[in-house]
Design a protein around this motif. Structure first.
Motif, short mmCIF file in Angstrom:
data_model
loop_
_atom_site.label_atom_id
_atom_site.label_comp_id
_atom_site.label_asym_id
_atom_site.label_seq_id
_atom_site.Cartn_x
_atom_site.Cartn_y
_atom_site.Cartn_z
N GLN A 8 0.73 -1.11 0.05
CA GLN A 8 -0.11 -0.13 0.01
C GLN A 8 0.62 1.41 -0.05
O GLN A 8 0.55 2.29 -0.51
CB GLN A 8 -0.97 0.05 1.21
CG GLN A 8 -2.17 -1.04 0.88
CD GLN A 8 -2.79 -0.94 -0.19
OE1 GLN A 8 -3.12 0.31 -0.84
NE2 GLN A 8 -2.88 -1.98 -0.89
N SER A 9 2.12 1.26 0.58
CA SER A 9 2.84 2.50 0.80
C SER A 9 3.34 2.61 -0.71
O SER A 9 3.27 3.70 -1.25
CB SER A 9 4.14 1.93 1.55
OG SER A 9 4.98 2.99 1.38
N VAL A 62 3.89 3.98 -7.25
CA VAL A 62 4.93 3.00 -7.88
C VAL A 62 3.92 2.08 -8.67
O VAL A 62 3.15 1.44 -7.90
CB VAL A 62 5.75 2.47 -6.91
CG1 VAL A 62 6.58 1.49 -7.47
CG2 VAL A 62 6.65 3.38 -6.11
N PRO A 63 4.40 1.82 -9.93
CA PRO A 63 3.43 0.58 -10.50
C PRO A 63 3.88 -0.55 -9.88
O PRO A 63 4.96 -1.30 -9.64
CB PRO A 63 4.25 0.51 -11.91
CG PRO A 63 4.81 1.96 -12.22
CD PRO A 63 5.13 2.38 -10.69
N GLY A 93 -8.02 -3.94 -2.57
CA GLY A 93 -8.78 -3.72 -3.67
C GLY A 93 -7.96 -2.63 -4.80
O GLY A 93 -8.61 -1.94 -5.55
N THR A 94 -6.69 -2.10 -4.27
CA THR A 94 -5.91 -1.10 -4.80
C THR A 94 -4.96 -1.51 -5.81
O THR A 94 -4.27 -0.84 -6.38
CB THR A 94 -5.54 -0.27 -3.93
OG1 THR A 94 -4.42 -0.79 -3.06
CG2 THR A 94 -6.52 0.52 -3.09
N VAL A 95 -4.68 -3.05 -5.78
CA VAL A 95 -3.49 -3.40 -6.53
C VAL A 95 -3.90 -4.87 -7.30
O VAL A 95 -4.67 -5.59 -6.91
CB VAL A 95 -2.56 -4.15 -5.42
CG1 VAL A 95 -1.38 -4.71 -6.11
CG2 VAL A 95 -1.93 -3.05 -4.67
N VAL A 151 -7.28 -5.15 -11.43
CA VAL A 151 -8.12 -6.55 -11.94
C VAL A 151 -7.62 -7.36 -11.05
O VAL A 151 -6.46 -7.55 -10.41
CB VAL A 151 -7.56 -6.76 -13.39
CG1 VAL A 151 -8.38 -5.78 -14.25
CG2 VAL A 151 -6.16 -6.78 -13.59
N ASP A 152 -8.55 -8.54 -10.53
CA ASP A 152 -8.22 -9.80 -9.92
C ASP A 152 -8.46 -10.92 -10.78
O ASP A 152 -9.44 -11.36 -11.18
CB ASP A 152 -9.09 -9.79 -8.88
CG ASP A 152 -8.65 -10.92 -7.88
OD1 ASP A 152 -7.80 -11.64 -8.31
OD2 ASP A 152 -9.20 -10.81 -6.50
N ILE A 153 -7.18 -11.47 -11.51
CA ILE A 153 -7.23 -12.55 -12.27
C ILE A 153 -7.07 -13.86 -11.61
O ILE A 153 -6.05 -14.16 -10.85
CB ILE A 153 -6.39 -12.25 -13.53
CG1 ILE A 153 -6.62 -10.97 -14.15
CG2 ILE A 153 -6.32 -13.35 -14.34
CD1 ILE A 153 -5.35 -10.71 -15.22
N ARG A 154 -7.96 -14.86 -11.85
CA ARG A 154 -7.99 -16.13 -11.18
C ARG A 154 -7.92 -17.09 -12.25
O ARG A 154 -8.66 -17.42 -13.17
CB ARG A 154 -9.12 -16.25 -10.38
CG ARG A 154 -9.24 -15.36 -9.11
CD ARG A 154 -8.24 -15.54 -8.06
NE ARG A 154 -8.20 -14.39 -7.11
CZ ARG A 154 -7.58 -14.43 -6.00
NH1 ARG A 154 -6.92 -15.67 -5.72
NH2 ARG A 154 -7.23 -13.28 -5.38
N LEU A 155 -6.73 -18.12 -12.02
CA LEU A 155 -6.38 -18.98 -13.19
C LEU A 155 -6.89 -20.34 -12.77
O LEU A 155 -7.01 -20.85 -11.45
CB LEU A 155 -4.97 -19.09 -13.56
CG LEU A 155 -4.52 -17.82 -13.98
CD1 LEU A 155 -2.79 -18.09 -14.37
CD2 LEU A 155 -5.12 -17.36 -15.22
#
Length: 266
Positions: free
Chosen positions: A57-58, A64-65, A76-78, A241-245
């Motif tokens: 979060q920092s 920072v990407p 929910g921010t990354v 986005v939250d990608i689940r494989l």
């Protein structure tokens, strides 16, 4: 395999991957991240994220990407890419139920880490979907994702629930710790206790018995992580986005029909 996917995905766009191994120490992780930022890296891929990760979060606050791979942060921010933990646990429990197991246990990972938390919830949901009452399944937490922690957890589990006929371990190393206990106590896998791992680490088909496990799409996860971090570098306001494989059940020799009408004397 995850790292190879990341490197493959980034190299074709002219990026070099710097790899740093760190422990679970927050101080050590902070030191490493600050040094990398001091060297003006273009972005960071975290494979160490906790459910509420202050360090990540920092990085977000500093613009920072950053993305997370194989684990997720609940802010929910990354953006993150990980395996579908619920589906993985469903595959494991459904398999054990299909061959007749009714007393199934889960050795869970640490609750503060997303993989431990989500696999625990996935196991509970799958057990309920299969009609297992709380008296028919047991959950014991492994303090770490290690072989030794798995050994300690199985010892605790068998004392608490000696009718257990099958164990779903949070990962393959924890499953190997279960093998150690069974060898020490003269128990047979799978005749006395079926074991299911998670991840399908290299050589899990070479141990005895070969480990039934949940295979994760490691290389694809790495490739997807490279795509996400490149997008975060090029578009600082990119949507999260939250990608689940989708995982896969690999059935080997560590699971079989349950023993009949007996308990493990421990």
């Amino acid at each position: 395999p995850i790292l190879m996917g990341i490197e493959e995905g980034l190299r074709k766009f002219g990026y070099l991957t710097i790899v740093v191994n760190v422990s679970s120490s927050h101080e050590e992780q902070s030191f490493v991240v600050n040094r990398l930022l001091g060297q003006q890296v273009d972005g960071l891929i975290f494979a160490t994220a906790e459910r509420h990760d202050v360090l990540m979060q920092s990085c977000v606050e500093q613009n920072v990407p950053v993305i997370s791979v194989n684990r997720s942060d609940e802010s929910g921010t990354v953006s993150c890419v990980a395996s579908d933990e619920y589906q993985g646990m469903r595959l494991a429990v459904d398999h054990l139920r299909s061959i007749g197991h009714t007393h199934i246990a889960h050795i869970a990972g640490p609750e503060h880490i997303s993989t431990g938390h989500l696999r625990r919830l996935g196991f509970m949901n799958a057990a309920h979907e299969q009609g297992l009452s709380k008296s028919k399944y047991k959950i014991v937490e492994s303090k770490a994702y290690t072989r030794d922690a798995g050994r300690i957890a199985l010892e605790t589990l068998l004392k608490l629930a000696p009718k257990t006929t099958a164990v779903v371990a949070v990962n393959d190393l924890v499953a190997l710790g279960c093998y150690d206990v069974m060898k020490e106590k003269g128990l047979n896998c799978p005749a006395d206790l079926s074991i299911v791992g998670h991840n399908d680490m290299p050589l899990m088909d070479m141990i005895w018995p070969p480990l039934t496990t949940i295979r994760i799409a490691h290389r694809e996860m790495g490739l997807e992580a490279s795509r996400l971090i490149l997008n975060a570098i090029d578009h600082r306001d990119a949507a999260v986005v939250d990608i689940r494989l989708r995982p896969e059940l690999v059935i080997r020799g560590s699971t079989d029909v349950p023993r009949e009408n007996s308990v493990i004397k421990f």
